[in-house]
Write a protein that holds these residues in place. Structure first.
Motif, short mmCIF file in Angstrom:
data_model
loop_
_atom_site.label_atom_id
_atom_site.label_comp_id
_atom_site.label_asym_id
_atom_site.label_seq_id
_atom_site.Cartn_x
_atom_site.Cartn_y
_atom_site.Cartn_z
N LEU A 1 -84.53 96.35 27.01
CA LEU A 1 -85.10 95.02 26.76
C LEU A 1 -84.47 93.96 27.66
O LEU A 1 -85.12 92.97 27.99
N LEU A 2 -83.24 94.17 28.07
CA LEU A 2 -82.59 93.23 28.99
C LEU A 2 -83.12 93.36 30.41
O LEU A 2 -82.82 92.52 31.25
N CYS A 3 -83.88 94.40 30.65
CA CYS A 3 -84.34 94.70 32.01
C CYS A 3 -85.85 94.60 32.16
O CYS A 3 -86.42 95.16 33.10
N LEU A 4 -86.50 93.88 31.28
CA LEU A 4 -87.96 93.80 31.32
C LEU A 4 -88.48 93.26 32.64
O LEU A 4 -89.52 93.70 33.14
N ARG A 5 -87.77 92.34 33.24
CA ARG A 5 -88.24 91.76 34.52
C ARG A 5 -88.16 92.77 35.67
O ARG A 5 -88.80 92.60 36.70
N ASP A 6 -87.40 93.83 35.47
CA ASP A 6 -87.25 94.86 36.50
C ASP A 6 -88.19 96.06 36.32
O ASP A 6 -88.15 96.99 37.11
N ARG A 7 -89.02 96.00 35.28
CA ARG A 7 -89.92 97.13 35.03
C ARG A 7 -90.84 97.38 36.21
O ARG A 7 -91.22 96.46 36.93
N ARG A 8 -91.21 98.63 36.37
CA ARG A 8 -92.12 99.03 37.43
C ARG A 8 -92.93 100.22 36.96
O ARG A 8 -92.39 101.10 36.30
N ASP A 9 -94.19 100.24 37.32
CA ASP A 9 -95.02 101.42 37.04
C ASP A 9 -94.87 102.36 38.23
O ASP A 9 -95.39 102.10 39.32
N PHE A 10 -94.15 103.45 38.03
CA PHE A 10 -93.91 104.40 39.12
C PHE A 10 -95.08 105.35 39.32
O PHE A 10 -95.08 106.13 40.26
N GLN A 11 -96.06 105.27 38.46
CA GLN A 11 -97.30 106.04 38.56
C GLN A 11 -97.04 107.55 38.62
O GLN A 11 -97.34 108.23 39.60
N PHE A 12 -96.49 108.03 37.52
CA PHE A 12 -96.28 109.46 37.39
C PHE A 12 -97.62 110.18 37.60
O PHE A 12 -98.63 109.80 37.00
N PRO A 13 -97.66 111.20 38.45
CA PRO A 13 -98.93 111.89 38.75
C PRO A 13 -99.37 112.80 37.59
O PRO A 13 -99.10 113.99 37.58
N ARG A 14 -100.06 112.21 36.64
CA ARG A 14 -100.46 112.94 35.44
C ARG A 14 -101.40 114.10 35.73
O ARG A 14 -101.54 115.00 34.92
N CYS B 1 -79.66 97.43 35.74
CA CYS B 1 -81.01 97.41 35.18
C CYS B 1 -81.93 98.40 35.89
O CYS B 1 -82.73 99.08 35.25
N ALA B 2 -81.81 98.50 37.19
CA ALA B 2 -82.64 99.46 37.93
C ALA B 2 -82.36 100.88 37.45
O ALA B 2 -83.30 101.66 37.22
N TRP B 3 -81.11 101.22 37.29
CA TRP B 3 -80.77 102.56 36.81
C TRP B 3 -81.28 102.79 35.39
O TRP B 3 -81.73 103.88 35.06
N GLU B 4 -81.20 101.76 34.54
CA GLU B 4 -81.70 101.92 33.17
C GLU B 4 -83.22 102.13 33.17
O GLU B 4 -83.74 102.97 32.43
#
Length: 195
Positions: free
Chosen positions: A50-63, A162-165
């Motif tokens: 929750l402390l890292c919400l601004r760092d979220r990214r959709d890495f687009q896992f190839p489903r 945050c990036a690692w989390e």
């Protein structure tokens, strides 16, 4: 904790899936090792996502690697092998050493290394029989791009906590998707093709 359940499920299925379908024997301690990896990843959490919400990214896992049908056994094992290998590579760098508790990181390395060794044992005999399947449809290409995106993200964020989390949480999500593939491997009447 809810995100870690699919990881445990996957690792347990990994212990059983290849045994029947590929004719190789995984060690009896595979289930215990899977639980150890699960516990280690859970313990590695250093900060709240929750402390890292601004760092979220959709890495687009190839489903599509999970949802494609039919899916060949050699493809399934190749996907599992590559996933284990890439996760091991992510957590086996100078930058990851600085980000995580070294005792937990070493436990994770040991568990992943053992799982890789076990999967390779199952993968090698099958690869010789089914090389043509991978030559025509390599499901690992998009998976490689996915992990490359994660590495670039970490670099862009200068390997911050945050990036690692965010990456740790993303890896758990990827494992939950891969668990679906393992359901196909272990299912007698699933969509998994035998060749």
């Amino acid at each position: 904790m809810a995100l870690l359940f699919p990881l445990l499920t996957l690792l347990v299925l990994c212990s059983y899936g290849p045994v029947g379908s590929l004719g190789c024997d995984l060690p009896q301690n595979s289930v215990l090792l899977s639980r150890k990896i699960f516990d280690t990843l859970d313990q590695m959490k250093r900060i709240s996502p929750l402390l890292c919400l601004r760092d979220r990214r959709d890495f687009q896992f190839p489903r599509e690697i999970v949802n494609s049908s039919p899916f060949h056994k050699v493809q399934a094992m190749s996907v599992l092998h590559l996933t284990l290998q890439q996760i091991s590579n992510l957590f086996h760098t100078v930058h990851s050493s600085a980000a995580w508790n070294m005792t937990l990181l070493n436990e994770l390395h040991t568990g992943l290394h053992q799982q890789l060794k076990d999967v390779r044992t199952c993968l090698v005999p099958v690869m010789g029989e089914e090389d043509s399947v991978l030559a025509t449809e390599d499901p690992t290409l998009n998976l490689k791009k996915y992990f490359q995106g994660i590495r670039l993200y970490l670099e862009e964020k200068k390997y911050s906590d945050c990036a690692w989390e965010i990456v740790r949480v993303e890896i758990m999500r990827a494992w939950s998707s891969i668990a679906k593939l393992h359901e196909k491997i272990t299912s007698k009447d699933g969509d998994l093709a035998s060749s």
